[in-house]
Design an enzyme around this catalytic site. Structure first.
Site, PDB file in Angstrom:
ATOM      1  N   HIS A 161     -10.772  -4.050   2.476  1.00 21.62           N
ATOM      2  CA  HIS A 161     -10.803  -3.846   3.930  1.00 21.62           C
ATOM      3  C   HIS A 161     -11.701  -2.698   4.372  1.00 21.62           C
ATOM      4  O   HIS A 161     -11.824  -2.443   5.567  1.00 21.62           O
ATOM      5  CB  HIS A 161      -9.372  -3.592   4.413  1.00 21.62           C
ATOM      6  CG  HIS A 161      -8.830  -2.300   3.862  1.00 21.62           C
ATOM      7  ND1 HIS A 161      -8.558  -2.133   2.519  1.00 21.62           N
ATOM      8  CD2 HIS A 161      -8.554  -1.111   4.446  1.00 21.62           C
ATOM      9  CE1 HIS A 161      -8.130  -0.895   2.317  1.00 21.62           C
ATOM     10  NE2 HIS A 161      -8.112  -0.252   3.477  1.00 21.62           N
ATOM     11  N   ASP A 162     -12.277  -1.970   3.424  1.00 21.02           N
ATOM     12  CA  ASP A 162     -13.139  -0.837   3.772  1.00 21.02           C
ATOM     13  C   ASP A 162     -14.613  -1.141   3.541  1.00 21.02           C
ATOM     14  O   ASP A 162     -15.451  -0.231   3.587  1.00 21.02           O
ATOM     15  CB  ASP A 162     -12.775   0.391   2.916  1.00 21.02           C
ATOM     16  CG  ASP A 162     -11.398   0.948   3.229  1.00 21.02           C
ATOM     17  OD1 ASP A 162     -10.952   0.815   4.385  1.00 21.02           O
ATOM     18  OD2 ASP A 162     -10.770   1.506   2.307  1.00 21.02           O
ATOM     19  N   ASP A 193      -3.209   4.549  -2.218  1.00 20.07           N
ATOM     20  CA  ASP A 193      -4.277   5.049  -1.361  1.00 20.07           C
ATOM     21  C   ASP A 193      -4.711   6.445  -1.810  1.00 20.07           C
ATOM     22  O   ASP A 193      -3.864   7.295  -2.100  1.00 20.07           O
ATOM     23  CB  ASP A 193      -3.696   5.111   0.071  1.00 20.07           C
ATOM     24  CG  ASP A 193      -4.739   5.256   1.153  1.00 20.07           C
ATOM     25  OD1 ASP A 193      -5.549   4.332   1.305  1.00 20.07           O
ATOM     26  OD2 ASP A 193      -4.721   6.278   1.846  1.00 20.07           O
ATOM     27  N   GLU A 220      -6.619   3.895  -5.790  1.00 17.46           N
ATOM     28  CA  GLU A 220      -7.936   3.932  -5.163  1.00 17.46           C
ATOM     29  C   GLU A 220      -8.634   5.212  -5.628  1.00 17.46           C
ATOM     30  O   GLU A 220      -8.193   6.306  -5.311  1.00 17.46           O
ATOM     31  CB  GLU A 220      -7.770   3.944  -3.641  1.00 17.46           C
ATOM     32  CG  GLU A 220      -9.080   3.852  -2.922  1.00 17.46           C
ATOM     33  CD  GLU A 220      -8.987   4.271  -1.451  1.00 17.46           C
ATOM     34  OE1 GLU A 220      -9.780   3.763  -0.653  1.00 17.46           O
ATOM     35  OE2 GLU A 220      -8.123   5.101  -1.109  1.00 17.46           O
ATOM     36  N   ASP A 232       0.853  -1.172   0.000  1.00 16.00           N
ATOM     37  CA  ASP A 232       0.000   0.000   0.000  1.00 16.00           C
ATOM     38  C   ASP A 232       0.895   1.229   0.000  1.00 16.00           C
ATOM     39  O   ASP A 232       1.879   1.283   0.738  1.00 16.00           O
ATOM     40  CB  ASP A 232      -0.860   0.004   1.272  1.00 16.00           C
ATOM     41  CG  ASP A 232      -2.340   0.076   0.968  1.00 16.00           C
ATOM     42  OD1 ASP A 232      -2.789   1.143   0.524  1.00 16.00           O
ATOM     43  OD2 ASP A 232      -3.036  -0.940   1.178  1.00 16.00           O
TER      44      ASP A 232
HETATM   45  C1  GLC Z   1      -8.171   4.568   2.122  1.00 15.47           C
HETATM   46  C2  GLC Z   1      -8.011   3.283   2.880  1.00 15.47           C
HETATM   47  C3  GLC Z   1      -8.729   3.381   4.179  1.00 15.47           C
HETATM   48  C4  GLC Z   1      -8.118   4.516   4.963  1.00 15.47           C
HETATM   49  C5  GLC Z   1      -8.049   5.796   4.158  1.00 15.47           C
HETATM   50  C6  GLC Z   1      -7.085   6.753   4.762  1.00 15.47           C
HETATM   51  O1  GLC Z   1      -9.497   4.822   1.823  1.00 15.47           O
HETATM   52  O2  GLC Z   1      -8.449   2.218   2.100  1.00 15.47           O
HETATM   53  O3  GLC Z   1      -8.688   2.190   4.904  1.00 15.47           O
HETATM   54  O4  GLC Z   1      -8.867   4.732   6.123  1.00 15.47           O
HETATM   55  O5  GLC Z   1      -7.619   5.612   2.844  1.00 15.47           O
HETATM   56  O6  GLC Z   1      -5.769   6.370   4.494  1.00 15.47           O
END
Ligand code: GLC
Ligand code: CA
Length: 615
Positions: free
Chosen positions: A344-345, A211, A269, A104
């Site tokens: 994971h979200d 991210d 993302e 990540d």
């Molecule tokens: C992304 C991650 C998430 C995190 C956020 C802040 O959305 O997937 O888990 O809380 O970024 O880094």
């Protein structure tokens, strides 16, 4: 899209990726928390499942305000997870069995404990002051100090935190312990490239899941976001900070200065980006920015428009249109896409998109596997998805069992607002809070973060040996849903995933690279689509001929029997049943034109004769 000739991008296009959430994958030393050695002990498991690319969520040094997405040192491992040497061993072990490993890349923000931020906040004239985003207060008159904008953070409350010491606010799109880096600062960007990227690429890492990839370039005018909820000061503000003016420039720079020097995969993302033309700008091959992205429409289904945890009922046509849109947008372009529905979200896909009722959940998990394994793009599976893990039970208390800062903060903020809004009306407050709780139960991130269910050897599902159990409660159904129980059973969810991943690769032209066609978009009960591919062969003397191949996938998204029409014979010729999520259908059975599907049944047909078209 025509099948590509073998090229250097085939590994990340054809590879199946598996996401690991380190805290919850496997504990090797009995402290109740997952770790790198635990992951290492499961490399063979991943290989046997058919995985090619392992994505490890943040395992960097971190105070763990947001489960490691708050990084205090990119060049160190969170001590309870292990060491740099452990990571090197994991990278090497993956490579040794032909898998790749990606990390990540969390570079929109750091932890407030990062040395860079400590310096930045130490004084206004510190050389790193400008590495973060500092602003004076607005309207400091009448003793009221207003933050620079009305932006709401992802984890509730303002995106601005007041710093007493230097009398300014700093920006944080997430928790106040996660200050946003200032990408406008050239030095900061170079430091990020060095510390977060080169450091790991030089150790052999094969790329990154990036991210918040579209949030680095803020609209630097820092204006208020439009007011959508007049009851509160803070407003959703992604219009102000997502896809900002320099975003593409930054990504090109990241490629030219770092990524181009290595053979990498990048998957960004990408929330808040509904326009396919816009997404194509990120993923077009010629304009090297990202290999691919996670566009958010599929995982946003059911989320409230301005408040994520205000669940909205949805119908199957929405899911179908979403899948079709993000399958088709690359057709005829040089872009690439992803196939995924968990991470994971997110809540678990069986619970969100199908049925987790005891009598349906196995068929549901396999139905979704059949759908995903047939989709074009790089396929991503999230830990536990391969055994059909489901959402946590509704009885779990938010206060006692939920750990995620996002849900917990939302719940408490909602409670405060409800108390104010419905003052004295206990019934109205209870109704509101039941709704919020139900929304979190369906959509909450903790659903994905319960310990991986390996076996039924102890009350922690074999995830840890710690007598007191894991850091987070283990799902109550672990005795029924676990790896050991499914490992040797080809009819299990796990067995089905294994064979589907194999099947997908054996027909890569069709499933990984094929074109997508949706039938009956408005049907609320069944999902029927075709994947097609055309192979061009130069025959002896007869010139060029095209061979058309097709797969038709029919999915019943209800708990009752349904009948579906297969595409007419003149489209693909005869269709033969090839694989399904019920185990009793004979393969190579001629389908006829109508098929009766049992509850949550899915079937896949292949055109039995390739149709040759001479040109
Ligand atoms: C992304 C991650 C998430 C995190 C956020 C802040 O959305 O997937 O888990 O809380 O970024 O880094
Ligand atoms: Ca451990």
């Amino acid at each position: 899209m025509a099948a590509p000739s073998p090229s250097s991008d085939a590994w990340w296009k054809e590879g199946t990726a598996y996401q690991i959430y380190p805290a919850s994958f496997k504990d090797s030393n009995g402290d109740g928390l997952g770790d790198i050695a635990g992951i290492l002990s499961k490399v063979d498991y991943l290989k046997e499942l058919g995985i090619d690319i392992v994505w490890v969520s943040p395992m960097f040094e971190s105070p763990q305000i947001d489960m490691g997405y708050d990084i205090s040192n990119y060049e160190a491992v969170h001590a309870p997870y292990g060491t740099i040497e452990d990571m090197q061993a994991l990278i090497d072990a993956c490579h040794a069995c032909g898998m790749r490993l990606i990390l990540d890349l969390v570079i929109n923000h750091t932890s407030a404990e990062h040395a860079w931020f400590k310096e930045s906040r130490s004084s206004k004239d510190n050389p790193k002051r400008d590495w973060y985003i500092w602003k004076p207060p607005r309207d400091a008159e009448n003793g009221t100090r207003l933050p620079p904008t009305n932006w709401r953070s992802y984890f509730s409350g303002s995106t601005w935190e007041w710093d007493e010491h230097t009398q300014e606010y700093y920006l944080h799109l997430f928790a106040k312990e996660m200050p946003d880096l200032n990408w406008e600062n050239d030095e900061a960007r170079q430091a990020i490239y060095d510390s977060a990227m080169r450091f790991w690429l030089d150790k052999g890492v094969d790329g990154f899941r990036i991210d918040c990839v579209n949030m680095y370039s803020k609209r630097v005018g820092f204006q208020d976001a439009p007011v959508v909820n007049p009851d509160v000061f803070e407003q959703p503000a992604w219009s102000e900070y997502a896809n900002g003016p320099r975003m593409h420039e930054f990504l090109r720079e990241m490629n030219n200065t770092v990524l181009n020097k290595y053979d990498t995969l990048t998957v960004g993302e990408l929330p808040h980006t509904p326009d396919p033309r816009h997404v194509l700008k990120y993923v077009g091959a010629a304009d090297k920015q990202l290999s691919m992205v996670f566009q958010f429409d599929i995982v946003d289904i059911g989320q409230g428009a301005s408040d994520k945890y205000r669940f909205e009922e949805w119908k199957l046509p929405q899911l179908k249109a979403t899948v079709a849109k993000w399958q088709q947008f690359i057709e005829g372009t040089d872009g690439w896409t992803t196939a995924f529905c968990e991470n994971h979200d997110q809540g678990r896909s069986v619970s969100r998109f199908a049925s987790d009722a005891p009598e349906h959940r196995v068929h549901s998990a396999k139905l979704l596997a059949l759908m995903l394994a047939s989709l074009t793009g790089t396929l991503f599976i999230y830990q536990g998805q391969e055994i059909g893990m489901i959402n946590v039970p509704p009885e779990w208390s938010i206060d006692d069992e939920y750990k995620d800062i996002e849900s917990v903060n939302f719940y408490h903020t909602a409670q405060k607002l409800a108390d104010e809004k419905f003052a004295g009306d206990a019934e109205a407050i209870r109704r509101e809070m039941d709704y919020v709780k139900r929304s979190i139960q369906i959509l909450g991130r903790d659903n994905a973060r319960t310990p991986m269910q390996w076996d039924a050897s102890n009350k922690s599902a074999g995830f840890t040996d710690k007598p007191e159990g894991a850091w987070m409660r283990t799902h109550d159904l672990y005795p029924e849903i676990n790896v050991a129980k499914q490992q040797d059973d080809p009819n299990s969810v796990l067995g089905f995933w294994k064979s589907m991943l194999h099947f997908r690769k054996a027909h890569a032209d069709l499933f990984i690279y094929g074109n997508f066609r949706l039938y009956e978009p408005d049907n609320e009960k069944t999902f029927v689509f075709a994947k097609t591919t055309t192979k061009t062969t130069t025959g002896s003397g007869e010139g060029v001929s095209d061979t058309k191949q097709a797969a038709v996938i029919v999915l019943n998204f209800t708990g009752e029997d349904q009948t579906v029409d297969l595409p007419p014979a003149d489209e693909f010729g005869a269709l033969q049943f090839h694989v399904g999520n019920y185990t009793d259908t004979a393969t190579a059975e001629d389908a006829g034109r109508q098929v009766k599907l049992r509850p949550w049944e899915g079937r896949l047909y292949l055109s039995s004769v390739a149709t040759a078209v001479k040109s």
